[in-house]
Design a protein around this motif. Sequence first.
Motif, mmCIF file in Angstrom:
data_model
loop_
_atom_site.group_PDB
_atom_site.id
_atom_site.type_symbol
_atom_site.label_atom_id
_atom_site.label_comp_id
_atom_site.label_asym_id
_atom_site.label_seq_id
_atom_site.Cartn_x
_atom_site.Cartn_y
_atom_site.Cartn_z
ATOM 1 N N UNK A 1 9.719 -0.308 9.526
ATOM 2 C CA UNK A 1 9.188 0.544 8.532
ATOM 3 C C UNK A 1 9.966 1.121 7.669
ATOM 4 N N UNK A 2 9.304 1.694 6.427
ATOM 5 C CA UNK A 2 10.060 2.057 5.243
ATOM 6 C C UNK A 2 9.964 3.605 4.776
ATOM 7 N N UNK B 1 1.619 9.267 -6.238
ATOM 8 C CA UNK B 1 1.802 10.534 -5.867
ATOM 9 C C UNK B 1 3.393 11.145 -6.362
ATOM 10 N N UNK B 2 4.049 10.054 -6.678
ATOM 11 C CA UNK B 2 5.435 10.326 -7.260
ATOM 12 C C UNK B 2 5.904 11.225 -6.385
ATOM 13 N N UNK B 3 6.191 10.807 -4.818
ATOM 14 C CA UNK B 3 6.563 11.632 -3.969
ATOM 15 C C UNK B 3 7.094 10.738 -3.165
ATOM 16 N N UNK B 4 7.821 11.146 -1.955
ATOM 17 C CA UNK B 4 8.426 10.216 -0.781
ATOM 18 C C UNK B 4 7.205 9.888 0.214
ATOM 19 N N UNK B 5 7.474 8.893 0.756
ATOM 20 C CA UNK B 5 6.528 8.056 1.639
ATOM 21 C C UNK B 5 7.159 7.483 2.761
ATOM 22 N N UNK C 1 0.749 -1.254 -0.027
ATOM 23 C CA UNK C 1 -0.101 0.186 -0.086
ATOM 24 C C UNK C 1 0.901 1.323 0.060
ATOM 25 N N UNK C 2 1.807 1.160 0.686
ATOM 26 C CA UNK C 2 2.963 2.496 0.668
ATOM 27 C C UNK C 2 3.622 2.741 -0.447
ATOM 28 N N UNK C 3 4.100 1.558 -1.046
ATOM 29 C CA UNK C 3 4.858 1.502 -2.164
ATOM 30 C C UNK C 3 3.761 2.089 -3.394
ATOM 31 N N UNK C 4 2.635 1.601 -3.496
ATOM 32 C CA UNK C 4 1.694 2.041 -4.537
ATOM 33 C C UNK C 4 1.346 3.703 -4.207
ATOM 34 N N UNK C 5 1.162 4.138 -3.022
ATOM 35 C CA UNK C 5 1.071 5.610 -2.772
ATOM 36 C C UNK C 5 2.113 6.358 -3.259
#
Length: 583
Positions: free
Chosen positions: A184-185, A165-169, A157-161
């Motif tokens: 955590x990533x 968003x083409x931004x750091x998550x 889910x975080x990778x998809x976001x």
Amino acid sequence: MALTRQDEAASATGDAARDRRPPGRRRWAGLDGPRPIGVFLFLLIAVTIIPAISVSVVLLIRHNEAQREVVTTLAEATAASIAEAVDRELVSMVTTLRIFSSSPVFLEGDLRQFHRRATAALEGTGTHFIVLDENFDQLMNTRVPFGTPLGATSDPASARRALETRSTVISDVFFGKTASKWVFNAILPHVPAGEPPRVMILTRDAETMSQALAEQTLRGGWNASIVDGAGTVIASSFISSDIGKPFFLDIGDGSGTMRGRRGPEVRPESYEAIVEQSGFSNWRVVLWAPTAMVEEPMRRSLRTLVVGGLLVIAIGASAAWLLGRHIAKPVRRLARDARRLGAGEPVEAVGYPIAEISTVSAALADAAADRRKAENDIRLLMREVAHRAKNQLTVVASIAKQSARNARSFAAFQDTFQKRLYGLARSTDLLIAGGAAGVELRDLLEAQIEPFRPDRPKRLRIEGPHFRLSSQAAQTIGLAIHELATNASKYGAFAVAEGRLDVTWTVADEKLTIVWRETVQRLRRRPAKRGFGTEIIERMLGGTLEAEITRTFHRDGLECVMRMPVARIVPGDPDQVSRLMQG
């Protein structure tokens, strides 16, 4: 028995006095009557102590509020400091990702060589590098050797976001399959032109974030936790096993007092919580402590104050009881002395340790002595009154007999008797005014001559030294002077226009000599028979006062000389008699 009856009467009088008191006073005294002095001493101590304790409680509460404000401010500063430390760690991870994303080896697609270099660069940091393809499958993971079969990422889910968003998550905490730990990533998307996108991940064990908490000194029961956006614990200073578990408090969107349950607790407990939002992620830093522990210093101070206040009140009550007994005993003694004073018994002054009570005791003793003296004076006065009354009756009887013997008619008797009674009354007034001190001779002469005094002052001269007569002597001499003044108004110095009267006296050789000298141009006539005046002068003065009387009728008026022993005519004062005899 007499004292018992008097006590009963005093008690009845006291009850009647209490019944006459106003209703407000009766309510204050109570149905049982006045209260012991110890009660008032206790009330005095209570009035002194209770306000002080109340003020201390108010000051303690205000001090506690100020302390809580200070603690809250310090907790907020600590939470902010921890949040900054967390942000620094996350920023550092993102910076590392950007550096790796610009590596030529990575851009050339040589993942084997990139794996080797990334592993060497991240060794000992607790972080690992992962590369995902567009399907979020792992192409490389520095936790395992290159070429090890890898599956899909544990947090797609975080990778998809990040790709969307083409931004750091920054991801929430999750359990990594490869790491078999809570991790955590930090995710950075890489989208090259004309090539499939890649997802670069810098993963880190969650327990390593405890270092940011360890840098802060937490005291007074305070603990710190790092919570992700889903409310899961990333790191905790309380129990490390809390990592990956939901945070036990519903922190919502702010700080304050919250209720939560830890471990096997049945009932939720109240906690004070300070929440600080991370500026670089959706994580939050929570400082929390049990409300009971935060308020324990206040409770401890209150307990100390209450125990101390009760101890002070107990000591004050004991002191009031002891002082009350110490004061009540002398007061009861004073009450007994007062009853003895009322019964006419002697009272002795007692020295008490309390100055005011000693003063009252001395006053009661003085009052008892004054009462005895007054009673003795009253008895003496009564005897004197009885004695004088008898003397007065004797004199009045003698005046009546002599006036009747020499009167030609009832009218003449009435006039003569009345005038002689007036003269006796004037002497009596002087006796009453002088009392035991006696009567001044000059005052006696002026009082008896005053009704016959001529208009011109030069026709009368009264002169002599200071001399006081006893009551009996003043009464007898006053009657004699009255008779001489009466005869002077009828036949002598006051009967003619140019007449003159000189009354002088001297004290010598233990005798008082009074000279009555009338001066006229020519004596009108000499008395043919002895009258009441002669009887007074010769019988009463001579017999009662042992006086020597010489009556001489000169051609120009009467001269009467009366000589009396000083010891028979002065008041009963040996010192005065001695002074008069010496003078």
